[in-house]
Design an enzyme around this catalytic site. Structure first.
Site, mmCIF file in Angstrom:
data_model
loop_
_atom_site.group_PDB
_atom_site.id
_atom_site.type_symbol
_atom_site.label_atom_id
_atom_site.label_comp_id
_atom_site.label_asym_id
_atom_site.label_seq_id
_atom_site.Cartn_x
_atom_site.Cartn_y
_atom_site.Cartn_z
ATOM 1 N N ASP A 56 83.876 50.530 -1.297
ATOM 2 C CA ASP A 56 83.070 49.865 -0.265
ATOM 3 C C ASP A 56 83.562 48.415 -0.155
ATOM 4 O O ASP A 56 84.724 48.149 -0.447
ATOM 5 C CB ASP A 56 81.573 49.983 -0.623
ATOM 6 N N HIS A 62 86.432 48.109 1.882
ATOM 7 C CA HIS A 62 86.007 47.806 3.256
ATOM 8 C C HIS A 62 86.163 46.328 3.590
ATOM 9 O O HIS A 62 85.614 45.852 4.575
ATOM 10 C CB HIS A 62 84.562 48.267 3.477
#
Ligand SMILES: *[C@@H]1O[C@H](CO)[C@@H](O)[C@H](O)[C@H]1NC(C)=O
Ligand SMILES: *[C@@H]1O[C@H](CO)[C@@H](O)[C@H](O)[C@H]1NC(C)=O
Ligand SMILES: *[C@@H]1O[C@H](CO)[C@@H](O)[C@H](O)[C@H]1NC(C)=O
Ligand SMILES: *[C@@H]1O[C@H](CO)[C@@H](O)[C@H](O)[C@H]1NC(C)=O
Length: 406
Positions: free
Chosen positions: A231, A254
């Site tokens: 993430d 991310h």
């Protein structure tokens, strides 16, 4: 206690000054408290000297004694593998604290442990140093498939590997976190924390494994670190102020994100953020500000992203004020005000055509956004890179590839 120390303490008492620093550091080795480093026995549950009453858990007991020591208490975890259940180390302590991890701490794999929000926590501690070159092994692979947060709004969260709550004036360095079940390192209600030379590692497809997640905290530095995860490498939410991220390598992951913002009521502003000299490798986003639509009012301001290298990043520069994972919020507008944002000297390659996207809110357009010296080439089949600006006000100067839309 030596006579000299006693005299010194007496002197401190007479002239009424704190003499904490005068005491020598003292080691509290977890092995002396019955810790076992065979990788299987849960160290939180190991009894101290088989006393029936007053059962202290090995790590907690070492912490407690160190915490009561008036000088620098050094909890030492020697080499070896320690199976460690969920544990919270609480202050306030009488002196300053070091937590020195040379070994490898291994998180529990039983299902009951998955419902907790913390594996290893520190609360109400000041002048804490966590270091030692050791590992926090979250054993995430046994838990990731229980994470259904992408489809279930009321999903229960898995535990973060390391959680600092109400910690001040502290330093975490030379620590490795691998395969956290959820966030690797969560910072909440903290002040003046430096995180340096940490290495964070989890697979690209591990769900919700943010590297470092910061909220309601001020004066936090993340330096000289490597974050590879599933993430955000770093995420900063409500109440993050005075955050510096520098000399970081991020990817997979991310990217580095401010937000999501505006989902809850009365979120605190996010302000005074700098991200510099950072390399993103094959991440889904580079530098991003993300707000929900619809959303409650709050703001994100005075944010600088500078000297950044993008290598095959999907959305290198992104302001996304229409974040709506459910997909049915077409006309909803974000009420988060974004202003005074600088993107400067950002170069490299974009793996998608739109290398710069400033998608701001119609209700509250972004103000004073600056694009300075941007050079992002599209590596793909559809031609040149493009910039898209919606409801964004500001200026561009210097090199502009793709050509600026401000
Ligand atoms: C911030 O924390 C560091 C690390 O403990 C400490 O050395 C420094 O004095 C603190 N800064 C302030 C302004 O208190
Ligand atoms: C981080 O790295 C920079 C340059 O590489 C160095 O000057 C600085 O001392 C380092 N800081 C820490 C806290 O490791
Ligand atoms: C930039 O970061 C890299 C590591 O990511 C480091 O080696 C280098 O010294 C940093 N440069 C500056 C100017 O701090
Ligand atoms: C903006 O943030 C930086 C730190 O990132 C800080 O040094 C500066 O004072 C802030 N500027 C304003 C106008 O508050």
């Amino acid at each position: 206690m030596t006579t000299a120390t006693l005299l010194l303490l007496l002197l401190c008492y007479i002239v009424n000054v704190s003499c904490v620093v005068a005491l020598p550091p003292k080691v509290f080795n977890v092995m002396a408290y019955g810790a076992v480093n065979d990788g299987t026995k849960d160290n939180v549950k190991v009894k101290k000297k088989k006393k029936k009453k007053n059962i202290h858990m090995a790590f907690s007991a070492a912490w407690k004694d160190a915490c009561e020591y008036e000088g620098r208490g050094r909890v030492v975890i020697p080499r070896g593998v320690y199976a460690l259940g969920s544990v919270i180390f609480t202050g306030y302590c009488r002196g300053t604290m070091s937590f020195i991890i040379h070994g490898s701490l291994r998180a529990p794999t039983d299902r009951q442990s998955f419902s907790l929000d913390t594996w290893i926590g520190f609360r109400y501690v000041e002048y804490l140093t966590i270091k030692g070159g050791g590992y926090l092994d979250g054993q995430g692979h046994v838990a990731w498939h229980y994470n259904d947060c992408s489809t279930n709004f009321k999903c229960s969260k898995l535990p973060a590997s390391l959680r600092l709550d109400f910690v001040r004036n502290s330093w975490i360095h030379h620590i490795r976190s691998i395969n956290s079940k959820n966030t690797h390192l969560n910072i909440f209600a903290c002040h003046n924390i430096t995180i340096s030379n940490v290495r964070i590692n989890a697979p690209a497809d591990s769900p919700n494994t943010d590297g470092i997640h910061i909220g309601s905290s001020a004066n936090i530095r993340i330096l000289n670190s490597t974050i590879r995860t599933g993430d955000d490498c770093v995420s900063m939410v409500s109440g993050s102020r005075g955050i510096e991220v520098a000399n970081v390598r991020c990817g997979p992951g991310h990217g580095i994100s401010i937000g999501s913002l505006g989902r809850s009521h009365a979120e605190e502003p996010v302000t005074d953020i700098t991200v510099r000299n950072t390399t993103f490798v094959a991440t889904d986003n580079g530098v991003r500000i993300k707000t929900w639509a619809p959303s409650d009012a709050t703001s994100a301001s005075n944010i600088t992203f500078q000297d950044i290298n993008m290598i095959a990043v999907a959305n290198p520069i992104l302001i996304d004020q229409v974040y709506c994972p459910s997909g049915n919020c077409l006309e909803a507008q974000s009420n988060v005000e974004i202003r005074d944002v600088v993107f400067k000297n950002i170069r490299g390659t974009s793996s998608s055509e739109v290398a710069v996207k400033l998608q701001c809110s119609r209700a509250r357009p972004c103000r004073n956004v600056k694009l300075v010296d941007i050079n992002l080439a599209y590596r793909g089949l559809r031609g040149k890179s493009r910039a898209v600006c919606v409801n964004a006000l500001g200026s561009s100067s210097g090199t502009q590839i793709p050509s600026g839309c401000l």
